[in-house]
Motif scaffolding. Sequence first.
Motif, PDB file in Angstrom:
ATOM      1  N   ASP A 152      48.936  34.545  60.044  1.00 10.65           N
ATOM      2  CA  ASP A 152      48.106  33.367  60.294  1.00 10.65           C
ATOM      3  C   ASP A 152      46.959  33.709  61.244  1.00 10.65           C
ATOM      4  O   ASP A 152      45.825  33.266  61.049  1.00 10.65           O
ATOM      5  N   TYR A 153      47.255  34.495  62.271  1.00 15.37           N
ATOM      6  CA  TYR A 153      46.238  34.918  63.227  1.00 15.37           C
ATOM      7  C   TYR A 153      45.131  35.691  62.510  1.00 15.37           C
ATOM      8  O   TYR A 153      43.944  35.404  62.678  1.00 15.37           O
ATOM      9  N   ALA A 154      45.506  36.675  61.696  1.00 13.49           N
ATOM     10  CA  ALA A 154      44.530  37.520  61.011  1.00 13.49           C
ATOM     11  C   ALA A 154      43.677  36.702  60.043  1.00 13.49           C
ATOM     12  O   ALA A 154      42.444  36.838  60.019  1.00 13.49           O
ATOM     13  N   CYS A 155      44.308  35.855  59.248  1.00 14.39           N
ATOM     14  CA  CYS A 155      43.558  35.029  58.288  1.00 14.39           C
ATOM     15  C   CYS A 155      42.632  34.056  59.011  1.00 14.39           C
ATOM     16  O   CYS A 155      41.471  33.884  58.614  1.00 14.39           O
ATOM     17  N   THR A 156      43.122  33.438  60.065  1.00 12.05           N
ATOM     18  CA  THR A 156      42.315  32.484  60.834  1.00 12.05           C
ATOM     19  C   THR A 156      41.141  33.192  61.490  1.00 12.05           C
ATOM     20  O   THR A 156      40.023  32.670  61.515  1.00 12.05           O
ATOM     21  N   PHE A 157      41.367  34.403  62.005  1.00  9.37           N
ATOM     22  CA  PHE A 157      40.292  35.169  62.635  1.00  9.37           C
ATOM     23  C   PHE A 157      39.163  35.426  61.638  1.00  9.37           C
ATOM     24  O   PHE A 157      37.994  35.209  61.945  1.00  9.37           O
ATOM     25  N   VAL A 158      39.514  35.881  60.437  1.00  6.67           N
ATOM     26  CA  VAL A 158      38.484  36.158  59.417  1.00  6.67           C
ATOM     27  C   VAL A 158      37.739  34.882  59.060  1.00  6.67           C
ATOM     28  O   VAL A 158      36.509  34.869  58.951  1.00  6.67           O
ATOM     29  N   TRP A 159      38.455  33.772  58.908  1.00  3.78           N
ATOM     30  CA  TRP A 159      37.827  32.497  58.575  1.00  3.78           C
ATOM     31  C   TRP A 159      36.857  32.048  59.673  1.00  3.78           C
ATOM     32  O   TRP A 159      35.724  31.648  59.384  1.00  3.78           O
ATOM     33  N   LEU A 160      37.278  32.140  60.941  1.00  2.00           N
ATOM     34  CA  LEU A 160      36.397  31.767  62.049  1.00  2.00           C
ATOM     35  C   LEU A 160      35.178  32.681  62.116  1.00  2.00           C
ATOM     36  O   LEU A 160      34.048  32.220  62.293  1.00  2.00           O
ATOM     37  N   ALA A 161      35.400  33.993  61.976  1.00  2.00           N
ATOM     38  CA  ALA A 161      34.297  34.956  62.037  1.00  2.00           C
ATOM     39  C   ALA A 161      33.369  34.821  60.832  1.00  2.00           C
ATOM     40  O   ALA A 161      32.234  35.298  60.866  1.00  2.00           O
ATOM     41  N   SER A 162      33.842  34.149  59.789  1.00  3.73           N
ATOM     42  CA  SER A 162      33.037  33.899  58.588  1.00  3.73           C
ATOM     43  C   SER A 162      32.320  32.554  58.674  1.00  3.73           C
ATOM     44  O   SER A 162      31.835  32.038  57.660  1.00  3.73           O
ATOM     45  N   GLY A 163      32.268  31.988  59.868  1.00  3.96           N
ATOM     46  CA  GLY A 163      31.591  30.707  60.061  1.00  3.96           C
ATOM     47  C   GLY A 163      32.306  29.546  59.420  1.00  3.96           C
ATOM     48  O   GLY A 163      31.686  28.557  59.025  1.00  3.96           O
ATOM     49  N   LYS A 164      33.636  29.651  59.282  1.00  2.00           N
ATOM     50  CA  LYS A 164      34.490  28.623  58.676  1.00  2.00           C
ATOM     51  C   LYS A 164      34.117  28.366  57.216  1.00  2.00           C
ATOM     52  O   LYS A 164      34.305  27.273  56.698  1.00  2.00           O
ATOM     53  N   SER A 165      33.605  29.378  56.564  1.00  2.00           N
ATOM     54  CA  SER A 165      33.237  29.289  55.154  1.00  2.00           C
ATOM     55  C   SER A 165      34.262  30.052  54.318  1.00  2.00           C
ATOM     56  O   SER A 165      34.473  31.248  54.542  1.00  2.00           O
ATOM     57  N   MET A 166      34.875  29.372  53.344  1.00  2.00           N
ATOM     58  CA  MET A 166      35.840  30.055  52.474  1.00  2.00           C
ATOM     59  C   MET A 166      35.151  31.095  51.604  1.00  2.00           C
ATOM     60  O   MET A 166      35.718  32.148  51.328  1.00  2.00           O
ATOM     61  N   ASP A 172      44.494  42.464  66.739  1.00  2.00           N
ATOM     62  CA  ASP A 172      45.920  42.235  66.604  1.00  2.00           C
ATOM     63  C   ASP A 172      46.333  40.997  67.388  1.00  2.00           C
ATOM     64  O   ASP A 172      45.872  40.796  68.514  1.00  2.00           O
ATOM     65  N   SER A 173      47.217  40.202  66.825  1.00  2.00           N
ATOM     66  CA  SER A 173      47.688  39.005  67.512  1.00  2.00           C
ATOM     67  C   SER A 173      48.519  39.327  68.746  1.00  2.00           C
ATOM     68  O   SER A 173      48.706  38.469  69.602  1.00  2.00           O
ATOM     69  N   LEU A 174      49.014  40.534  68.853  1.00  2.00           N
ATOM     70  CA  LEU A 174      49.857  40.911  69.986  1.00  2.00           C
ATOM     71  C   LEU A 174      49.059  41.423  71.185  1.00  2.00           C
ATOM     72  O   LEU A 174      49.606  41.591  72.255  1.00  2.00           O
TER      73      LEU A 174
END
Length: 94
Positions: free
Chosen positions: A40-54, A91-93
């Motif tokens: 969830d952390y990794a997917c959310t990070f990419v989504w946020l860094a993508s400007g919340k654009s799918m 990494d989420s850790l």
Amino acid sequence: MKNIEETRRDLNARFMPAGDAKNEWKILKHSGWIYGDCEDYACTFVWLASGKSMLKFWLNLITRRASLWYCKAPVGGGHVVLDVKGHGCIDSLQ
């Protein structure tokens, strides 16, 4: 992808690790505290860094500007780490 360090600070300030019995990979889109596991952390990070654009989220993954790596543990499952081209592993850790 937008500012990686800014995205890291924002997500780390709101992310709380939590187990996922179903092992679902989710983008945590709500504001405030968010609870999830390493996927969830990794997917959310990419989504946020993508400007919340799918669209940008998928383009970043397809073009490998961002790569999700599943690392199998010798005992008890595994862990997902995000590799952002030019920025190394996130990494989420850590």
